[in-house]
Design a protein around this motif. Structure first.
Motif: not given
Length: 468
Positions: A377-382, A372-374
C-alpha cells in the motif's frame, strides 16, 4: 552553435558568506574554485545557462522542466532571504528540449505553476541551482535560464535526455553553457548529514577519477553497491551532462575537492579532447548485458521472485508451474518469506510472511513477489517497464523463538512483537536501525502497540538472497 562549456558544481549553501558567517572559510578551496568558474563563464558570455538540479520539485517518473516567463528563489530556508535571484526562463529552448524528449519517449514534464499548485508547490530556483548561479551572478548576469530537475529514471533515459538538450541547443543556435549541480557522497564522516559509510570515499574517488578521464563507460558501470551506499545527489546530473557530450571525447579538470563537513564537494570543468567517439551504442550494449544478467540469475530464490512478478505483469496471471531450476529444498521446506524490491537503491515494494502460509518456500516466493509488486500500500503498482531497473531480494526466515530484550541484536535478529491480536515485524540488519530500542520501537509502532503496553517478543534470523 553547440554547448560551449560543461561544469560540475556543488551546491553547499554554507559556501555563501551570508549563510556561512565565517564557516565558509572551512571550504575556502571550494569557494575559490566556484569563483574561478564564475569568472570563466562571464568571459564566455552565454545567452543561456542550463542547470540540472536535484533539489527542485521532483517527479518520480518524469524530468521536470521549469516553464514560466520568470523563475525566482532565495536562501530563506537557510536564514538569508536577501540572497535571491530572479531570472528570465529561456522558454523557446525549454520547449524545444521537451518536444525532442517526447519524440524519443523520454519521460519529461513542463513544470508550470498551474501544474505544481496541485502539489502545493511552485516554480522556484532551489538551492541546487541558486548556489552555482550565485557565483556566476557575481561576474555576469546577462543570461536566461533553463532550469531542469532530474528524476530517478533509468541511467540510459537520463543520458538520452542530455542528448536532447544538446540537439535543442544546436537546433536553435543558442550560446549556452551546461551546469551539472550536485554534491558527492554525504556519508564521509560520522558527524555528516547521513550515517557514515565506507563506500562514501570510494564513490567520490572513483567517480571523480573516471570523470577526469572522460571514461563514460566506467561511470555507467560503477559498482552498484558503491553507488547506492554513497548517499550522493550529483550522479544523475552528471549522467545528463554526459549525454549532452555524446559523440565528443573529453577530459575533466578537477579544480578542487573537499569533504570538510562530511559531504564531498567536487568542482570540475570538462574540456573537449581531439577526435570524436559515440558512446551510445556501447552504453546500449552495456545495458543489454546487465539486463541479461538479471534475467539469468544463478540464485534460484531471486530468479524465481523475478520470474513470478514478471509473469504476472506480462500475462495478468500467476505462474502455473514451479520452474525446473528451483531446488528440492525450496520445494520441500516451509518457511516465512519476505520479497523486497529496490529501484535505484530505494525501496519499491516489500511483502512477506513471518510464518509459512503455503506448502513450500517456492510457493511463498511466487505469491509474495507478486504482492510486493502490486499490493504494497505504500507504493503504486510496479509496471512491466520498470522490472529491469528493479533489484529483487528474498529473505527466508528461520522459525521465530520467544526472546527477552537482552537477547536481541538488531544486526543479527529480526523481531516480532505481539499484544492480543496485534503483531509487528521488523527484519534484521536494516539501515538506520542500530539499537534494540530503535528496533522494538519501530516494530511496536507498526503493530499499533503502545510503548508501555505489555507485549511478547520473538526473534528470528534470515537467510538473505540478493541479485548479483
Amino acid at each position: 552553435m553547440s554547448i560551449n562549456g560543461f561544469y560540475l558544481m556543488p551546491h553547499p549553501p554554507i559556501v555563501i558568506p551570508e549563510v556561512g558567517r565565517g564557516e565558509e572559510e572551512k571550504i575556502s578551496t571550494t569557494s575559490s574554485s566556484l569563483n574561478k568558474l564564475g569568472k570563466e563563464i562571464s568571459e564566455k558570455a552565454p545567452s543561456t545557462i542550463i542547470v540540472i538540479t536535484p533539489h527542485g520539485t521532483m517527479f518520480q517518473d518524469a524530468i521536470a522542466l521549469a516553464y514560466e516567463d520568470k523563475i525566482k528563489g532565495s536562501l530563506k530556508n537557510f536564514g538569508v532571504p536577501e540572497v535571491s535571484l530572479n531570472i528570465d526562463i529561456n522558454k523557446s529552448l525549454t520547449s524545444r528540449i521537451f518536444e525532442l524528449s517526447m519524440q524519443e519517449d523520454i519521460p519529461a514534464v513542463m513544470a508550470t505553476n498551474e501544474l505544481l499548485n496541485q502539489y502545493n508547490a511552485s516554480i522556484s530556483i532551489d538551492h541546487g541551482a541558486l548556489v552555482p548561479l550565485y557565483f556566476i551572478d557575481k561576474y555576469y548576469k546577462n543570461y536566461k535560464l533553463v532550469h531542469i530537475t532530474y528524476a530517478p529514471i533509468s541511467d540510459m533515459e537520463l543520458y538520452k535526455f542530455g542528448m536532447m538538450i544538446a540537439k535543442a541547443v544546436e537546433n536553435l543556435d543558442e550560446n549556452a553553457i551546461f551546469i551539472a549541480s550536485g554534491d558527492l557522497s554525504h556519508r564521509l564522516k560520522e558527524e555528516g548529514p547521513y550515517d557514515f559509510s565506507p563506500y562514501g570515499e570510494k564513490f567520490d574517488r572513483e567517480f571523480l577519477s573516471k570523470l577526469q578521464e572522460g571514461d563514460v563507460l566506467g561511470l555507467f558501470n560503477m559498482d552498484r553497491e558503491t553507488v547506492c551506499s554513497a548517499g550522493e545527489c550529483g550522479r544523475r546530473s552528471v549522467l545528463i551532462m554526459l549525454g549532452a557530450l555524446e559523440g565528443k571525447k573529453f577530459t575533466g579538470e578537477l579544480l578542487s575537492y573537499e569533504g570538510t563537513f562530511g559531504v564531498g564537494y567536487g568542482v570540475m570543468s570538462l574540456h573537449s579532447a581531439s577526435g570524436s567517439e559515440s558512446m551510445l551504442k556501447k552504453l546500449e550494449e552495456l545495458k543489454n548485458a546487465a539486463q541479461q544478467k538479471k534475467l539469468s540469475q544463478s540464485n534460484p530464490y531471486v530468479r524465481l521472485a523475478r520470474e513470478s512478478l514478471t509473469t504476472y505483469l506480462t500475462t495478468g496471471k500467476p505462474m502455473k508451474h514451479i520452474p525446473n531450476y528451483v531446488t528440492e529444498e525450496m520445494k520441500n521446506t516451509k518457511r516465512g518469506v519476505f520479497v523486497s524490491l529496490k529501484k535505484y537503491g530505494e525501496l519499491r515494494g516489500c511483502i512477506g510472511t513471518f510464518l509459512p502460509t503455503t506448502d513450500s518456500v517456492a510457493e511463498e516466493i511466487v505469491r509474495n513477489a507478486i504482492e510486493a509488486g502490486v499490493e504494497d500500500p505504500r507504493f503504486g503498482e510496479v509496471q512491466e517497464s520498470e522490472l529491469l531497473n528493479i533489484d529483487f531480494s528474498v529473505d527466508v526466515l528461520t522459525e521465530p523463538l520467544p526472546a527477552e530484550k537482552t537477547e536481541l541484536n538488531p544486526k543479527e535478529y529480526g523481531v516480532i512483537v505481539a499484544s492480543g491480536g496485534r503483531r509487528g515485524l521488523l527484519l534484521p540488519d536494516l539501515e538506520g536501525v542500530d539499537t534494540v530500542e530503535e528496533q522494538l520501537s519501530i516494530a511496536l509502532q507498526k503493530a499499533g502497540i503502545g510503548q508501555h503496553e505489555p507485549y511478547t517478543i520473538k526473534k528470528f534470523k534470515v537467510i538473505r538472497h540478493k541479485e548479483e
